[in-house]
Design a protein around this motif. Structure first.
Motif, short mmCIF file in Angstrom:
data_model
loop_
_atom_site.label_atom_id
_atom_site.label_comp_id
_atom_site.label_asym_id
_atom_site.label_seq_id
_atom_site.Cartn_x
_atom_site.Cartn_y
_atom_site.Cartn_z
N SER A 149 -47.07 50.59 2.70
CA SER A 149 -48.31 50.47 3.47
C SER A 149 -48.35 49.16 4.25
O SER A 149 -48.74 49.14 5.43
CB SER A 149 -49.52 50.55 2.54
OG SER A 149 -49.53 51.76 1.80
N MET B 29 -53.37 49.00 4.26
CA MET B 29 -53.04 48.97 5.69
C MET B 29 -54.04 48.10 6.45
O MET B 29 -53.66 47.30 7.32
CB MET B 29 -53.04 50.38 6.27
CG MET B 29 -51.91 51.25 5.79
SD MET B 29 -52.06 52.90 6.52
CE MET B 29 -50.74 53.76 5.65
N SER C 114 -43.51 58.50 0.50
CA SER C 114 -43.28 57.52 1.55
C SER C 114 -43.55 58.12 2.93
O SER C 114 -44.18 57.49 3.79
CB SER C 114 -41.84 57.00 1.49
OG SER C 114 -41.64 56.21 0.33
N TYR D 129 -45.49 51.68 -3.01
CA TYR D 129 -46.27 52.21 -1.89
C TYR D 129 -47.22 51.17 -1.31
O TYR D 129 -47.64 51.29 -0.16
CB TYR D 129 -46.97 53.51 -2.31
CG TYR D 129 -45.94 54.52 -2.75
CD1 TYR D 129 -45.08 55.10 -1.83
CD2 TYR D 129 -45.78 54.83 -4.10
CE1 TYR D 129 -44.09 55.98 -2.23
CE2 TYR D 129 -44.79 55.71 -4.51
CZ TYR D 129 -43.94 56.28 -3.57
OH TYR D 129 -42.95 57.14 -3.97
N SER E 299 -50.25 56.07 8.52
CA SER E 299 -50.38 54.86 9.35
C SER E 299 -50.31 55.20 10.83
O SER E 299 -51.06 54.64 11.63
CB SER E 299 -49.27 53.87 8.98
OG SER E 299 -48.02 54.24 9.50
N VAL F 12 -47.28 58.26 3.61
CA VAL F 12 -47.87 56.96 3.96
C VAL F 12 -47.53 56.60 5.40
O VAL F 12 -48.40 56.14 6.16
CB VAL F 12 -47.38 55.86 2.99
CG1 VAL F 12 -47.88 54.49 3.45
CG2 VAL F 12 -47.86 56.14 1.57
N CYS G 36 -45.93 49.32 7.19
CA CYS G 36 -46.46 50.15 8.28
C CYS G 36 -47.40 49.35 9.17
O CYS G 36 -47.31 49.40 10.39
CB CYS G 36 -47.19 51.37 7.70
SG CYS G 36 -46.10 52.66 7.04
N ILE H 102 -54.57 53.13 -0.13
CA ILE H 102 -53.51 53.02 0.87
C ILE H 102 -54.09 52.55 2.20
O ILE H 102 -53.54 51.66 2.85
CB ILE H 102 -52.77 54.36 1.03
CG1 ILE H 102 -51.87 54.60 -0.18
CG2 ILE H 102 -51.94 54.39 2.32
CD1 ILE H 102 -51.31 56.00 -0.25
N THR H 103 -55.21 53.13 2.59
CA THR H 103 -55.83 52.72 3.85
C THR H 103 -56.36 51.29 3.76
O THR H 103 -56.34 50.55 4.75
CB THR H 103 -56.96 53.68 4.26
OG1 THR H 103 -58.06 53.58 3.33
CG2 THR H 103 -56.47 55.12 4.30
#
Length: 227
Positions: free
Chosen positions: A106, A194, A153, A102, A160, A156, A109, A190-191
């Protein structure tokens, strides 16, 4: 029938784009692109740096002793303090509770949202090695819907798109879903991933970073892209 035709058209367009870039020689580069760094910035030489800069250069270079000439490592060395902080952040984000799969979703994305060819063409193969399925890669690459993707997935990808587009806000329902799937720490990380790759994409786009010879471009640029 129509689905097969669309897939064939996408494949043809990507092959044509790949062939056009792969055939580009250094003599055909724009005049503002350095032939060694393949960007608008020259390669940073270790001897040109002060003592602290040399320390950071060696940190970025790692055991091999030579820092990258292209990509984020080469670009950020023009600001050694930034290079060190960015490298430390990236390495930390590779060890989060999110996991390699992941992490790559990320990163992909963010690369797609900024049409960042260098990032994408490095992380698509890395994503496949980390277990990202082709359907997820294609959904990101071709801006497809997420129906049929595995839940994590798909979540995520939707995160995004909400964060990078429109009002740049994440809905309460999607945040709650991310927390359910990844935990609070994972949802936040996750953020952060990104954001890290968005920052790299902005820098690489600013200096017009090109791909090294032998590294095929895997990201078809959208019609709205400038090139």
């Amino acid at each position: 029938m129509m689905t097969a035709m669309r897939i064939a058209l996408k494949a043809t367009a990507l092959m044509m784009f790949t062939a056009s870039i792969a055939g580009q020689s250094s003599s055909s580069l724009p005049p503002d692109i350095n032939a060694e760094s393949l960007s608008r910035l020259p390669v940073v030489l270790r001897e040109s740096l002060d003592d602290n800069g040399k320390r950071i250069y060696d940190y970025i270079a790692g055991p091999g002793g030579n820092a990258p000439k292209t990509g984020p490592g080469g670009v950020t060395l023009h600001s050694p303090a930034s290079a060190e902080a960015i490298q430390m952040l990236n390495q930390a984000l590779r060890r989060t509770v999110v996991g390699a799969k992941y992490f790559e979703v990320s990163a992909l994305c963010a690369a797609r949202e900024f049409d960042q060819q260098y990032e994408w063409s490095g992380h698509e193969p890395a994503g496949l090695r980390a277990g990202v399925d082709q359907a997820t890669i294609d959904a990101i690459k071709f801006n497809q819907g997420v129906d049929g993707l595995e839940e994590k997935s798909a979540t995520v990808v939707l995160m995004s798109r909400q964060l990078f587009r429109g009002k740049h806000q994440l809905s309460p329902d999607l945040w709650a879903k991310a927390v359910r799937l990844f935990g609070e720490k994972g949802a936040l990380e996750i953020t952060a991933i990104m954001g890290d790759y968005a920052m790299a994409a902005v820098m690489l786009n600013a200096v017009d970073q090109r791909l090294p010879a032998g590294r095929p471009p895997l990201l078809p640029l959208r019609e709205s892209a400038s090139r």
